[in-house]
Design a protein around this motif. Structure first.
Motif, PDB file in Angstrom:
ATOM      1  N   MET A 250       0.828  -1.198   0.000  1.00  0.00           N
ATOM      2  CA  MET A 250       0.000   0.000   0.000  1.00  0.00           C
ATOM      3  C   MET A 250       0.862   1.248   0.000  1.00  0.00           C
ATOM      4  O   MET A 250       0.501   2.267  -0.567  1.00  0.00           O
ATOM      5  CB  MET A 250      -0.920   0.016   1.221  1.00  0.00           C
ATOM      6  N   GLU A 251       2.024   1.149   0.616  1.00  0.00           N
ATOM      7  CA  GLU A 251       2.897   2.315   0.696  1.00  0.00           C
ATOM      8  C   GLU A 251       3.498   2.646  -0.661  1.00  0.00           C
ATOM      9  O   GLU A 251       3.661   3.793  -1.022  1.00  0.00           O
ATOM     10  CB  GLU A 251       4.025   2.051   1.708  1.00  0.00           C
ATOM     11  N   ASP A 252       3.847   1.649  -1.414  1.00  0.00           N
ATOM     12  CA  ASP A 252       4.498   1.883  -2.693  1.00  0.00           C
ATOM     13  C   ASP A 252       3.801   1.084  -3.762  1.00  0.00           C
ATOM     14  O   ASP A 252       3.899  -0.128  -3.817  1.00  0.00           O
ATOM     15  CB  ASP A 252       5.984   1.474  -2.597  1.00  0.00           C
ATOM     16  N   LYS A 253       3.081   1.755  -4.621  1.00  0.00           N
ATOM     17  CA  LYS A 253       2.333   1.084  -5.667  1.00  0.00           C
ATOM     18  C   LYS A 253       3.156   0.937  -6.951  1.00  0.00           C
ATOM     19  O   LYS A 253       2.671   0.439  -7.956  1.00  0.00           O
ATOM     20  CB  LYS A 253       1.041   1.859  -5.958  1.00  0.00           C
ATOM     21  N   LYS A 275      12.544  10.253  15.343  1.00  0.00           N
ATOM     22  CA  LYS A 275      11.183  10.760  15.431  1.00  0.00           C
ATOM     23  C   LYS A 275      11.116  12.149  14.791  1.00  0.00           C
ATOM     24  O   LYS A 275      12.006  12.978  14.992  1.00  0.00           O
ATOM     25  CB  LYS A 275      10.744  10.856  16.893  1.00  0.00           C
ATOM     26  N   ILE A 276      10.059  12.403  14.029  1.00  0.00           N
ATOM     27  CA  ILE A 276       9.869  13.717  13.423  1.00  0.00           C
ATOM     28  C   ILE A 276       9.332  14.673  14.489  1.00  0.00           C
ATOM     29  O   ILE A 276       8.246  14.465  15.023  1.00  0.00           O
ATOM     30  CB  ILE A 276       8.890  13.647  12.230  1.00  0.00           C
ATOM     31  N   LEU A 277      10.084  15.707  14.798  1.00  0.00           N
ATOM     32  CA  LEU A 277       9.628  16.685  15.770  1.00  0.00           C
ATOM     33  C   LEU A 277       8.684  17.693  15.130  1.00  0.00           C
ATOM     34  O   LEU A 277       7.649  18.039  15.689  1.00  0.00           O
ATOM     35  CB  LEU A 277      10.818  17.411  16.390  1.00  0.00           C
ATOM     36  N   TYR A 278       9.067  18.160  13.965  1.00  0.00           N
ATOM     37  CA  TYR A 278       8.197  19.056  13.211  1.00  0.00           C
ATOM     38  C   TYR A 278       8.712  19.133  11.776  1.00  0.00           C
ATOM     39  O   TYR A 278       9.793  18.616  11.458  1.00  0.00           O
ATOM     40  CB  TYR A 278       8.130  20.449  13.840  1.00  0.00           C
ATOM     41  N   VAL A 279       7.949  19.757  10.912  1.00  0.00           N
ATOM     42  CA  VAL A 279       8.372  19.950   9.537  1.00  0.00           C
ATOM     43  C   VAL A 279       8.274  21.430   9.200  1.00  0.00           C
ATOM     44  O   VAL A 279       7.464  22.173   9.767  1.00  0.00           O
ATOM     45  CB  VAL A 279       7.531  19.132   8.530  1.00  0.00           C
ATOM     46  N   ILE A 450       6.116  13.435  -0.594  1.00  0.00           N
ATOM     47  CA  ILE A 450       4.942  12.576  -0.426  1.00  0.00           C
ATOM     48  C   ILE A 450       4.036  12.685  -1.640  1.00  0.00           C
ATOM     49  O   ILE A 450       4.014  13.692  -2.348  1.00  0.00           O
ATOM     50  CB  ILE A 450       4.152  12.943   0.847  1.00  0.00           C
ATOM     51  N   SER A 451       3.288  11.614  -1.874  1.00  0.00           N
ATOM     52  CA  SER A 451       2.286  11.580  -2.939  1.00  0.00           C
ATOM     53  C   SER A 451       0.981  11.087  -2.346  1.00  0.00           C
ATOM     54  O   SER A 451       0.767  11.159  -1.128  1.00  0.00           O
ATOM     55  CB  SER A 451       2.759  10.683  -4.091  1.00  0.00           C
ATOM     56  N   GLY A 474       7.182   7.739   8.980  1.00  0.00           N
ATOM     57  CA  GLY A 474       8.347   7.090   9.584  1.00  0.00           C
ATOM     58  C   GLY A 474       9.127   6.250   8.609  1.00  0.00           C
ATOM     59  O   GLY A 474      10.363   6.168   8.676  1.00  0.00           O
ATOM     60  N   ASN A 475       8.423   5.627   7.654  1.00  0.00           N
ATOM     61  CA  ASN A 475       9.101   4.771   6.682  1.00  0.00           C
ATOM     62  C   ASN A 475       9.887   5.576   5.649  1.00  0.00           C
ATOM     63  O   ASN A 475      10.697   5.014   4.903  1.00  0.00           O
ATOM     64  CB  ASN A 475       8.075   3.891   5.969  1.00  0.00           C
ATOM     65  N   LEU A 476       9.641   6.896   5.593  1.00  0.00           N
ATOM     66  CA  LEU A 476      10.349   7.733   4.629  1.00  0.00           C
ATOM     67  C   LEU A 476      11.634   8.318   5.199  1.00  0.00           C
ATOM     68  O   LEU A 476      12.451   8.861   4.446  1.00  0.00           O
ATOM     69  CB  LEU A 476       9.441   8.887   4.167  1.00  0.00           C
ATOM     70  N   ILE A 477      11.801   8.237   6.512  1.00  0.00           N
ATOM     71  CA  ILE A 477      12.991   8.788   7.155  1.00  0.00           C
ATOM     72  C   ILE A 477      14.184   7.868   6.892  1.00  0.00           C
ATOM     73  O   ILE A 477      14.107   6.656   7.114  1.00  0.00           O
ATOM     74  CB  ILE A 477      12.774   8.946   8.672  1.00  0.00           C
ATOM     75  N   MET A 478      15.261   8.442   6.419  1.00  0.00           N
ATOM     76  CA  MET A 478      16.457   7.665   6.142  1.00  0.00           C
ATOM     77  C   MET A 478      17.148   7.332   7.454  1.00  0.00           C
ATOM     78  O   MET A 478      17.561   8.221   8.203  1.00  0.00           O
ATOM     79  CB  MET A 478      17.403   8.464   5.241  1.00  0.00           C
ATOM     80  N   LYS A 479      17.242   6.028   7.752  1.00  0.00           N
ATOM     81  CA  LYS A 479      17.919   5.585   8.968  1.00  0.00           C
ATOM     82  C   LYS A 479      19.429   5.683   8.782  1.00  0.00           C
ATOM     83  O   LYS A 479      19.968   5.286   7.760  1.00  0.00           O
ATOM     84  CB  LYS A 479      17.525   4.136   9.308  1.00  0.00           C
ATOM     85  N   LYS A 480      20.072   6.249   9.772  1.00  0.00           N
ATOM     86  CA  LYS A 480      21.517   6.414   9.692  1.00  0.00           C
ATOM     87  C   LYS A 480      22.234   5.065   9.761  1.00  0.00           C
ATOM     88  O   LYS A 480      21.881   4.207  10.581  1.00  0.00           O
ATOM     89  CB  LYS A 480      22.019   7.313  10.826  1.00  0.00           C
TER      90      LYS A 480
END
Length: 505
Positions: A250-253, A275-279, A450-451, A474-480
């Protein structure tokens, strides 16, 4: 003082109660009460937030992050919006199917109906708007109200389905509806394990606006809304909610979105747990968020892809679909789209939303010889020239396919994880960072694009979580990757490599 003899409209409800457990076993209801339940589903989310705040002044129910979103609109200045109408349409969102419930016996949201306005020279300009602050193409304010003949949107029909005739229904405590019959009654008692009718009693209630509002609260917060509303007269302020993150499919069609179908912004991420604090974002992302307030409850639940469990909303939505199917009527909503009034159209909508422009025509009955008349008549019947509608989000007539947004173009905003929107011109980066009490070395900025799929995830998360951005993106954040720290070991007289692992969120 209220006039003597004047009574508030009420609808009746027959409860079957288990006296030992002080619990509603089921209810028998007529069309009038079921219309109240139907109205709940058709209310825009912004209207629900407003009604619940008005109903419970001391400690209102928090509807996920949508309460923060609505409060952001309240707190923002008129100058932060494109026009005065932009703020008004978000504070008092309209439902395109309003005519379906405006004449119900118990009107849950007694705000003004759709109105139509023209300028002083309407008979020449032929332009109309649903807001009396709009400007016509001639530059005049459109504050002359236009009367209607058979006003309804061409995309909707009269109330049908379960309301097509007087009938009764069985409603269980978890708000599952079925047609009332002896077989249904017996089967319901059997299903809930209540076969000894001697332990049951009957009570007939007359439900007014106050009780209806308590039931709306319980729809979000309770697993037994009828019992909590009518026997305990209270609801929990903590929602009963489950949010399931969407599956990878569902996330990536697999389809690459076009540039005009994506929104990009900067996410400020805490390294400790990613964690995203803000944008920090532009107007397109804020327009998307504010659109959430205009989406009806049933559409919010439907287009979320069944990724949420919130109170008993799901039972109610499924019940109306089943009842409509049994009546042989077309189901009004689908899992892939919802319908909003034309003036909620934005350039980058992302969500599967339709915003049809009404088809209204000037009635032939209008007497053009009355040059100073203000009693113009519009109709859905093709009797004369079709009227054009202006975009109330624009200062002037805008006939483009993609409407303008709600907030000022070229403005920057900060949006917190729990969807508090703040214009950058009213807050500094320093004050925002200081609020989190975190070292700058513990922060990083990541660009996120995002789309449609991510927008749907955000809509779902905003309804049931207090950290909508982190839950949805959360799945879009690049993990270090693992970082290696090299130091000198004086004993072994060689470099010592230490591996630091980042904790997964």
């Amino acid at each position: 003082m209220a006039q003597e003899g004047r009574k508030e409209p009420t609808v009746s409800l027959r409860l079957i109660i288990d006296e030992e457990k002080n619990k509603v076993v089921l209810a028998e209801a007529g069309k009038d009460f079921v219309q109240v339940l139907f109205t709940f589903l058709t209310l825009p989310m912004g209207t629900i937030v407003r009604l619940l705040e008005e109903h419970q002044d001391s400690e209102p129910v928090t509807v996920g992050c949508l309460s923060n979103l609505y409060r952001s609109v309240v707190d923002m200045k008129i100058d932060d919006f494109e026009t005065e109408a932009c703020k008004q349409m978000l504070l008092y969102p309209k439902n395109i199917r309003e005519s379906r419930y405006i004449n119900f016996k118990l009107n849950i949201d007694p705000t003004e109906r759709f109105k139509c306005f023209g300028c002083l020279f309407f008979r020449i300009c032929r332009m109309s708007s649903n807001f009396d602050t709009s400007l016509c193409k001639c530059g005049e304010v459109m504050n002359e109200e236009i009367s209607f003949s058979q006003y309804e949107d061409s995309m909707q029909n009269d109330v049908g389905g379960v309301f097509s005739r007087d009938k009764s229904f069985i409603i269980t405590d978890d708000l599952t509806l079925t047609d009332d019959s002896t077989s249904s009654f017996l089967q319901t008692l059997k299903d809930i394990g209540c076969t000894d009718v001697s332990k049951l009693r009957e009570e007939v209630l007359h439900i007014g606006l106050k009780e209806a509002m308590t039931l709306l609260q319980c729809l979000f917060t309770s697993s037994a809304p009828l019992t909590d509303t009518f026997l305990k007269n209270q609801s929990s302020h903590v929602m009963r909610k489950i949010y399931r993150k969407p599956s990878p499919c569902m996330e990536d069609k697999g389809d690459k979105a076009e540039p005009d179908e994506v929104i990009t912004f900067d996410a400020i991420v805490r390294r400790q747990d990613m964690k995203i604090l803000y944008v920090e974002c532009g107007e397109d992302f804020v327009d998307l968020l504010f659109t959430f307030l205009a989406i009806p409850l049933e559409s919010t639940w439907e287009i979320s892809g069944n990724n949420i469990t919130l109170g008993r909303i799901g039972n109610l939505c499924r019940s109306f679909k089943d009842l409509n199917a049994n009546e042989g009527t077309e189901v009004s909503s689908t899992t892939s789209e919802c319908m909003l009034p034309y003036y909620y159209r934005c350039k980058k909508q992302l969500l599967n939303i339709r915003t049809p422009t009404p088809r209204l025509y000037l009635s032939r009955s209008y007497d053009w010889t009355l040059s100073y008349s203000r009693s113009f008549v519009l109709t859905t019947k093709r009797n004369s020239e079709r009227m054009s509608f202006v975009d109330p989000k624009s200062d002037f007539c805008d006939r483009s396919k993609d409407g303008k947004g709600f907030v000022k173009r070229g403005t920057k905003f900060t949006v917190s994880d729990d969807l508090i929107v703040t214009p950058k011109n009213s807050s500094s980066t320093f004050s925002v960072l200081k609020m989190f009490r975190i070292h700058t070395d513990d922060l990083e900025v990541q660009a996120i694009t995002i789309s449609n799929a991510e927008a749907l995830n955000l809509l779902s998360a905003s309804l049931v979580t207090s950290s909508a951005l982190s839950s949805a993106f959360g799945n879009l954040i690049m993990k270090k990757p693992k970082e290696e720290k090299v130091s000198w070991n004086p004993v072994l007289k060689k470099p010592k490599v230490e591996t630091q692992r980042w904790r997964e969120p």
